[in-house]
Each structure stands twice: as C-alpha cells, then as structure tokens.
Write a protein that holds these residues in place. Sequence first.
Motif, PDB file in Angstrom:
ATOM      1  N   ALA A  96       3.279  -0.331  -9.843  1.00  0.00           N
ATOM      2  CA  ALA A  96       2.307   0.504  -9.260  1.00  0.00           C
ATOM      3  C   ALA A  96       0.463   0.183  -9.137  1.00  0.00           C
ATOM      4  N   ARG A 123      -6.222   7.703 -13.793  1.00  0.00           N
ATOM      5  CA  ARG A 123      -5.545   6.460 -13.513  1.00  0.00           C
ATOM      6  C   ARG A 123      -5.796   5.650 -14.685  1.00  0.00           C
ATOM      7  N   HIS A 169       0.867  -1.413  -0.482  1.00  0.00           N
ATOM      8  CA  HIS A 169      -0.044   0.136  -0.303  1.00  0.00           C
ATOM      9  C   HIS A 169       0.981   1.403   0.566  1.00  0.00           C
ATOM     10  N   ALA A 225      -3.753   5.758  -6.583  1.00  0.00           N
ATOM     11  CA  ALA A 225      -3.272   4.480  -6.437  1.00  0.00           C
ATOM     12  C   ALA A 225      -4.835   3.704  -5.856  1.00  0.00           C
ATOM     13  N   LEU A 237      -0.504  -3.469  -8.640  1.00  0.00           N
ATOM     14  CA  LEU A 237      -0.110  -4.431  -7.434  1.00  0.00           C
ATOM     15  C   LEU A 237      -2.143  -3.293  -6.494  1.00  0.00           C
ATOM     16  N   SER A 238      -1.589  -1.777  -6.817  1.00  0.00           N
ATOM     17  CA  SER A 238      -3.016  -1.537  -6.583  1.00  0.00           C
ATOM     18  C   SER A 238      -4.287  -1.666  -6.673  1.00  0.00           C
ATOM     19  N   CYS A 268       2.737   1.777  -3.644  1.00  0.00           N
ATOM     20  CA  CYS A 268       1.730   1.970  -4.400  1.00  0.00           C
ATOM     21  C   CYS A 268       1.145   3.346  -4.517  1.00  0.00           C
ATOM     22  N   THR A 269       1.178   3.845  -3.217  1.00  0.00           N
ATOM     23  CA  THR A 269       0.436   5.574  -3.377  1.00  0.00           C
ATOM     24  C   THR A 269       1.722   6.256  -2.886  1.00  0.00           C
ATOM     25  N   LEU A 281       2.132   5.987  -7.298  1.00  0.00           N
ATOM     26  CA  LEU A 281       0.910   6.664  -8.159  1.00  0.00           C
ATOM     27  C   LEU A 281       0.562   7.957  -7.272  1.00  0.00           C
ATOM     28  N   GLN A 341       8.023   1.444 -13.023  1.00  0.00           N
ATOM     29  CA  GLN A 341       7.563   1.808 -10.833  1.00  0.00           C
ATOM     30  C   GLN A 341       6.136   2.056 -11.325  1.00  0.00           C
TER      31      GLN A 341
END
Length: 534
Positions: free
Chosen positions: A526, A472, A450, A461, A529-530, A453-454, A457, A522
């Motif tokens: 991200a 996004r 978390h 995210a 994963l998010s 990602c934050t 993004l 990256q």
Amino acid sequence: MTTLKEILSMDFFSNLQLLNKKGNLEKSLDTVEITETPDVSNFISKNAFVLTTAMAFKNNSQGLCEFIRSLSNASAAGLGIKVGRFLPNVDPCVLDLANDLNFPIVQIPTENTLGDIAHRILGYLWDNQHEQFFYSQETQQELVNLMIHGASVDELIRQLGLMTKQTIFLIDPCGNISSASFLKSDKTMPKKQKKLLEKIRPYQTEQVTNNFSFSLEDVDQTIVNAYPIQSTVYFPYILVIFNVEKMPYPLSQLVIQQGITVLTLTLYNEHKARIKQKRERKELLNYLLHHDSNKNESEWLDYKKHFPILNATYYQVITIQNSQFGNSISNNPNLDAFIYDYLLNYTQNSKHDIALFPTENIDEFIFILYERIRLTEILVALHKDMYEQFNIWLRFGIGHSVATIELLHYSYDESRRCLEEETHKQSIMIESSENSFKSLLKDIPNKDIHYFCTSVLKGLAFPKNQSEYDLRNTLDVYLSRQCEITKTSEVLFVHRNTVKYRLKKCEELFNQSIHDPDFSLQLRIALYLSEEIN
C-alpha cells in the motif's frame, strides 16, 4: 640553452662585435658552420651560427641580403662575417634588412681565423652539452630513486617542478589537471589554467604524438611547451611546462626527457594497478550476480572495498554501452579502458551512492545504485559530456530496483535486455517497461488501487497534514530498515522514543500490529502503490 648573447658577453669572445642593434641574441645556438657557399641554407642545421668571409658577395650587397634572408628562413642563430679582405665593410642596406628580420650580424676581426672562432665556440658548446648531459643523468637517477621508493605521480611532478624552477602541469586523458607544481603565486593562474585546457583539448582528441607549443596570448605572453606521454591509454597524458626557454643553466631539454621517461614508467605502473582493480571488480560483480566463483567466502572480504554496502534495501542496475554511432569507435580495448577510468572518476567524485563495475564485454559497464537518485539528469549530463568532449556515444539500459543484494541479477538482466531489444541506437536511455511489480498492476484501475491503499493505510495513504505525513514517513522507513528502531531514528534524525511513539500511533490507527506478517506485506504494498498513484 646557449645563445649568442651568452657568447658575446664572455671575455673570451670580447673581440666579436654585434653590427645591428635589433639582432635577436636570445635564439638558441646549437652548432657552428663555416661556409662560402651562397645556397648553404639548404644544408645547415637549425640554430646554427654561420661564419663566412663573404667572398661570394664581394661588391654584391644585394646578393648578401638574399643570403641573410635565406639564413633567417632556415632558423639560423646568426651570421658572423670576417670583415677585411673580401668585404671591407658591411653595407648599411644589409644591416637594415638584418634589423627588419631581427637577424644578428656579428663582425669577426681580421686577426682571427674562422676556424679558430668556430673551434672556440664549439668547445664551449660541447662543454655545456657534457655538463647538461651529466646533470640530466643525475636528475634521472633522483627521479628513478623516488619512483623505486613508491613516489606517486603527484610527488614526481612536484620534484620536476623544483628541478626546472618552472610551473608544470600534468593533463590526464580526460582533459583535467591531475598534478601540478607552481613556480610562484600567480593571480592570473586560474585564467591560465582555463585557457590552457581549452588549447590542449584538440591536441588530445587528435591523439598527437609530437611535442608542441603555444602562447597564452589572451592572458599574458606565457609560452607553453607540451609533451605528449606515450602509453597504452586511448588519449595521451600531456606534460605541460611554462617558459622552457627560461630554465636556468644547466637544465635542458634532456632533463625534461629524463623526467618524461620516469613519468611514463610510473603512469604505466599505475595503469597496471588499475587493471588489477578492474579485474577484482569484474570478479566481484560475477559473484554478486551469480555467486559463481572458486574463491571461498573469506576471500571476498578484501573485495568489499569495491562495494561496501551489501545490506541496503535499494539496488538498481544501469547498463552502460559505448554504441557505434557517428564517428565513435567500438571494440577497442584502450577506448574501453578510457571510458572505464572516466566513469570511475565520476562515481568517486559523485555525492550519490553509485558503484561502477566492468562486465565481461568490451564497451560495457554497469552502475549499481544503492539509493534513489534523479537518474535522468545524471545520465543525460554524462552522455552529453562524453559525446561533446570525446565523440563517444553512451547508451543506458535502466533496470528496475530490487530490495536485496540477492535479487541484483534481476535488475541487471532487465537493464541489459533494454539495450538488446531497443533497435533505435540513437536512444540514450531505455527503461524496462515489463517484468516489474508495476507492470503486474497496469490493468488494475486506479480507483481500485486507491480503495486498497485507503483501506490498509487509512488516512496515511494520502496524508493531509504534517502529523499524518510524519506517521507515514516513519512507518515507511521503519519497514524498509527491517523494523530496526535505531536505524530508523538515525535516518529520520529523531530520538528512538519518537519513533516508538509514532509506530504506536500507527497501530492505534490501524487497530492491528504492524509486525503481523500478512499485514506487514499489505502495508509495504500500500505504501508503494499510494506513492506511485499520488
């Protein structure tokens, strides 16, 4: 088809008289037999018209009744009795029995000999048979000419329908109507088709070889005649003709048999074409997985028709196996071909981007997906249909998706390994849990993911409003389409300037160029994963 009704309506036989009003004159009359033997029913042909003086039943009405009953049981067309010398008249009790059996009794006048009547009827039958034979030969020649000139099965069925003047269906091995020719508009036809397929299915799964017939009694009294077509397929094609007994003269079963012969050859030619296509797909798969082939690159251009999308950003392999479970039969080439045809038909009619390929192994096939779809629903439905309809137990090994066609072999190897390592054969869907990007991250706490990602993004995210979601989504599509503005706008159905504006807003938010190689990687990680942890 010649009947007693036809014979009795002719001036040539006007002195023959039907004695019982309920005698069935519509039954086929194929031959004539003369006898004075009470047990002749054990030796006569079906649909024979039996002639007798009834000498053996003089003063024995009960014996004559038993004789008539035996002829009716033997499917005789009727009984002609020369009334006079041995039997002055026919007892009413005999006619009552004949009426109960709907069995026709015909009186032959004393001035005619049995031999004369037999000769005249047989002569008429033989003339008809010759005419029907020559007509069937003409029919065969017409159908053969169509086949030679490349007519499809659909065209042959339509032509056969015009010739027979009856409704005709061809049922394919999967139990579907593949071709049809309708005699006339019929509002009940949808109900008839549904009932027809319900009744045909058990015969197909039992792999019948003999002709059969039945009535669509739940809809109307249509008589259905079915003719299995012998070929190399696992379940037979079945030719269905409505109300054969109503075919106009000089049509006969011979015409139908000639039609079946030509259909068999045409279906065989189509089968050979499918084998060639299957071999091409197998070679293409080998090339896609291993780039192992004697062909040069230009020769693969023709094979592209089997797999037109070679530049997608999503590929996933599903390995499909016919597992030996219950009463299923494995390692059968004809069954293998049937399953392949069934799955090919499914992919061709699917709204999803799925391609089917055979592998080097019998009873094994693969789906290649080039878009994300709801796999569980599709595979469970496929398994259910194959098992309930054909008692075939399919299992699916699901590999992880890859981003380029060059990585396809990883997904393929994973999907096969799923099935090899799963010992519980009753499982129908086995998904790989190892050797994936996701498995590399399984020991990393969600809070750390978390945070990553934050930090990359920012607010994109986990979007909280429509504006963040649009930014996004645009970024995700743009990166997955090799950073091409035009393709991104086409996918999102927005103007190119809108895409440019949103990407500029993203860079302002990140305070960094999205085209920087390290940062771009990256961003991709991200985004993935998010989505997974959300």
